[in-house]
Design an enzyme around this catalytic site. Structure first.
Site, PDB file in Angstrom:
ATOM      1  N   LYS A   1       0.859  -1.189   0.000  1.00  0.00           N
ATOM      2  CA  LYS A   1       0.000   0.000   0.000  1.00  0.00           C
ATOM      3  C   LYS A   1       0.893   1.237   0.000  1.00  0.00           C
ATOM      4  O   LYS A   1       1.904   1.265   0.714  1.00  0.00           O
ATOM      5  CB  LYS A   1      -0.887  -0.043   1.251  1.00  0.00           C
ATOM      6  CG  LYS A   1      -1.930   1.045   1.357  1.00  0.00           C
ATOM      7  CD  LYS A   1      -2.827   0.790   2.574  1.00  0.00           C
ATOM      8  CE  LYS A   1      -3.905   1.837   2.745  1.00  0.00           C
ATOM      9  NZ  LYS A   1      -4.789   1.529   3.893  1.00  0.00           N
TER      10      LYS A   1
ATOM     11  N   SER B   1      -9.628   1.414   3.096  1.00  0.00           N
ATOM     12  CA  SER B   1      -8.781   2.234   2.243  1.00  0.00           C
ATOM     13  C   SER B   1      -7.683   1.449   1.526  1.00  0.00           C
ATOM     14  O   SER B   1      -7.025   1.992   0.631  1.00  0.00           O
ATOM     15  CB  SER B   1      -8.124   3.361   3.063  1.00  0.00           C
ATOM     16  OG  SER B   1      -7.219   2.818   4.022  1.00  0.00           O
TER      17      SER B   1
ATOM     18  N   SER C   1      -9.873  -0.892   7.192  1.00  0.00           N
ATOM     19  CA  SER C   1      -9.194  -0.749   5.898  1.00  0.00           C
ATOM     20  C   SER C   1      -8.523  -2.008   5.365  1.00  0.00           C
ATOM     21  O   SER C   1      -8.102  -2.032   4.205  1.00  0.00           O
ATOM     22  CB  SER C   1      -8.168   0.386   5.959  1.00  0.00           C
ATOM     23  OG  SER C   1      -8.827   1.615   6.051  1.00  0.00           O
TER      24      SER C   1
END
Lengths: 498, 86
Positions: A84, A162, A186
């Site tokens: 990420k 996310s 997330s």
């Protein structure tokens, strides 16, 4: 160079590692295979920020040389992965998914990146995410300068967030595994909606040094992969104390063997009727509970101790997020964020009174004691990771179509007297407030209702969230792994028309 | 004598430069929205602030007593030195 079959994309970390050790293919061949998919499919899914091709090829060549010389570093050696884009990578831009930081290039690697390099893993891509991990809240999937991440099962739909890029990249077979982060939902949410396995570790299990700070007391980093068994190997590589992060706990992690049966395992579950009557995940959840019973687990219906977890978590996250991004709020660059909802939420968070933040913190300690006593009755709690299907990627969340399931009631016959938040909100609030570990595992597929005059949409994955006591990751992975093997949903892969 | 003047005198006694106080921005009025916020975002901002107040109020229902809170332990040893000791 050998051309690898399409099915390679959906192999687990364990299977990929076995093939590398047997020299079925080399790490460089596997890396080229995934780089091509990242370029061809990843960009169409808006799943990728930066493909780290040069670094990946260099790391893959080194892995091949070491494996050929008999120096095998472990199960991740030679496996390409994605991170990420909130994990610092030395000399490679790390954007936090946000336009104000799109040219940010850190000098050092995050601890997690360094540990994966030491384990021999190959960094192939920095993956997309909701800007600032959604710290100020957001109202659309497009809250990222890379655009809305598209779900590989149906690109018209969102991945969840996310950790949107990791969800899409793992499900679409663009990398062997990924590292995501969770402050509140997330990892569990995109894992659920993308039909993959995800692990939110105990707070402190994994060092956050070199990761974007959103909430110092709630941020966690964790693995996302195609199989539950992979998560344990990845956690083993990244867990442990770190002088750069005072919250990082000492002690190595060793995964348990995944059992075939669950005799003696005590599971608490929230009744199916606690889900909204129109929820499309009711039936898969009912079937998941029946499967746990067939596997020998003891199930007991339960509900969380009635405490305001969500309120406390919101106040802590709001105040810490506003503080973490204070320099951005003081700068005109805040208006470069893709979703104005983000800056609104961050500005509002700056208005939380110190005494309210501290009260939330003190409540957290009291709630921790309540919850510890409650969890003595269970080895884990199970509940759907989300009660709905992923929203459409190109519409704001408040303009989504409804997705009724044929036969579902529009409203409950007897609405509850007291309006309560759904259990997955409560469980997410409690789990993240108290730093509890959670595993997401696929529990089946649901076909959304077709719109009049339109083609039948493809079935979408739905997931189960399994939550346990602090440091109970090995037990949660064993429970989820037994369920995964018996259910067999992991055999399904998205049909990518790209 | 104003608090500000007292503070200036205190700092002067300690050898600090009192003119530095002038660099401190005035206290923000918490009742108003931040001027940086576009007017279109005001309704959402006000809703958020009101929601936060409700959340804070819901936590007040839980008596927390007067116990010492071990989560708020400050260490006199700087983090860098603590790391070296590990």
């Amino acid at each position: 160079m050998k051309r690898l079959p399409e099915s390679t994309a959906f192999l687990s970390v364990t299977q990929l590692g076995d093939a590398l050790r047997r020299r079925t293919f080399s790490s460089l061949e596997l890396t080229e295979f995934f780089l091509e998919r990242l370029d061809r499919i990843g960009t169409r899914l808006n799943a990728v920020v930066t493909v780290t091709a040069d670094l990946a090829r260099a790391q893959a060549r080194r892995a091949d040389a070491e494996i050929a010389a008999g120096h095998w570093r472990g199960p991740l050696h030679g496996i390409p992965y994605g991170a990420k884009d909130l994990l610092d990578t030395a000399g490679i831009r790390t954007t936090w998914g946000a336009a104000p930081f799109r040219d940010r290039v850190p000098r050092d690697n995050a601890t997690v990146i360094a540990r994966l390099e030491a384990a021999g893993a190959v960094l192939a891509a920095k993956l997309a995410m909701i800007e600032l991990a959604g710290g100020g809240d957001y109202h659309m999937a497009g809250a990222a300068f890379t655009g809305p991440a598209r779900n590989p099962w149906d690109p018209r739909r969102w991945t969840g967030g996310s950790s949107s890029g990791p969800g899409a990249a793992v499900a679409a077979g663009l990398v062997g595994f990924a590292i995501g982060s969770e402050t509140w939902g997330s990892i569990v949410n995109p894992s659920t909606w993308c039909g993959i396995a995800g692990l939110r570790p105990t707070y402190g299990r994994v060092s956050r040094a070199g990761a974007m700070a959103l909430s110092w007391t709630m941020d966690k980093l964790g693995p996302m992969a195609r199989r539950i068994g992979d998560l344990g190997w990845i956690l083993a590589a990244i867990a442990g104390s770190d002088p750069r992060d005072a919250s990082a706990l000492p002690g190595r992690f060793r995964p348990h063997r995944i059992p075939a049966r669950l005799e003696g395992v005590r599971l608490g579950y929230f009744p199916v009727t606690s889900l909204p009557a129109s929820s499309p995940v009711r039936e898969p959840y009912r079937q998941a509970l029946a499967l746990f019973r067939r596997l020998g687990a003891t199930l007991a219906a339960t509900s969380l101790p009635d405490l305001p977890y969500g309120a406390a978590a919101s106040l802590i996250l709001g105040a810490e997020g506003a503080s973490a991004f204070e320099p951005l709020l003081d700068s005109p660059a805040v208006h470069l964020l893709s979703d104005p909802r983000q800056s609104t939420g961050l500005f509002a968070g700056a208005e939380i009174k110190a005494v309210d933040y501290l009260r939330a913190f003190r409540f957290r300690r009291a709630a921790q004691q309540h919850f510890a006593a409650y969890m003595e009755n269970f080895d884990a709690l199970v509940h759907p990771g989300a009660s709905s299907l992923p929203p459409l990627a190109d519409l704001p969340f408040d303009q989504q179509e409804k997705h009724p399931v044929p036969g579902a009631k529009a409203k409950p016959a007897h609405p509850p007297a007291k309006k309560r938040k759904p259990n997955n909100y409560q469980l997410g609030g409690a789990g993240n407030l108290l730093g509890l570990p959670a595993v997401a595992v696929n529990m089946g597929f649901v076909r959304p209702a077709a719109q009049v005059g339109k083609a039948e949409p493809p079935p979408m994955p739905v997931g189960l969230e399994i939550v346990g006591a602090p440091l109970a990751e090995a037990r949660l992975l064993a429970i989820a792994g037994a369920f995964e093997a018996a259910a067999g949903w992991y055999r399904h892969h998205p049909h990518l028309a790209v | 004598m104003t608090r500000r003047r007292l503070a200036q005198m205190g700092l002067a006694l300690l050898g600090a430069a009192p003119w530095k106080l002038a660099a401190v921005p005035p206290a923000k009025d918490n009742s108003a929205a931040p001027p940086e916020l576009p007017s279109g975002q005001l309704p959402a901002y006000k809703k958020d602030v009101a929601g936060q107040a409700r959340q804070a109020s819901s936590l007040k229902k839980f008596p927390l007593g007067y116990d010492y809170e071990p989560d708020f332990v400050f260490s006199a040893i700087p983090a860098r030195l603590r790391r070296r000791r590990q």
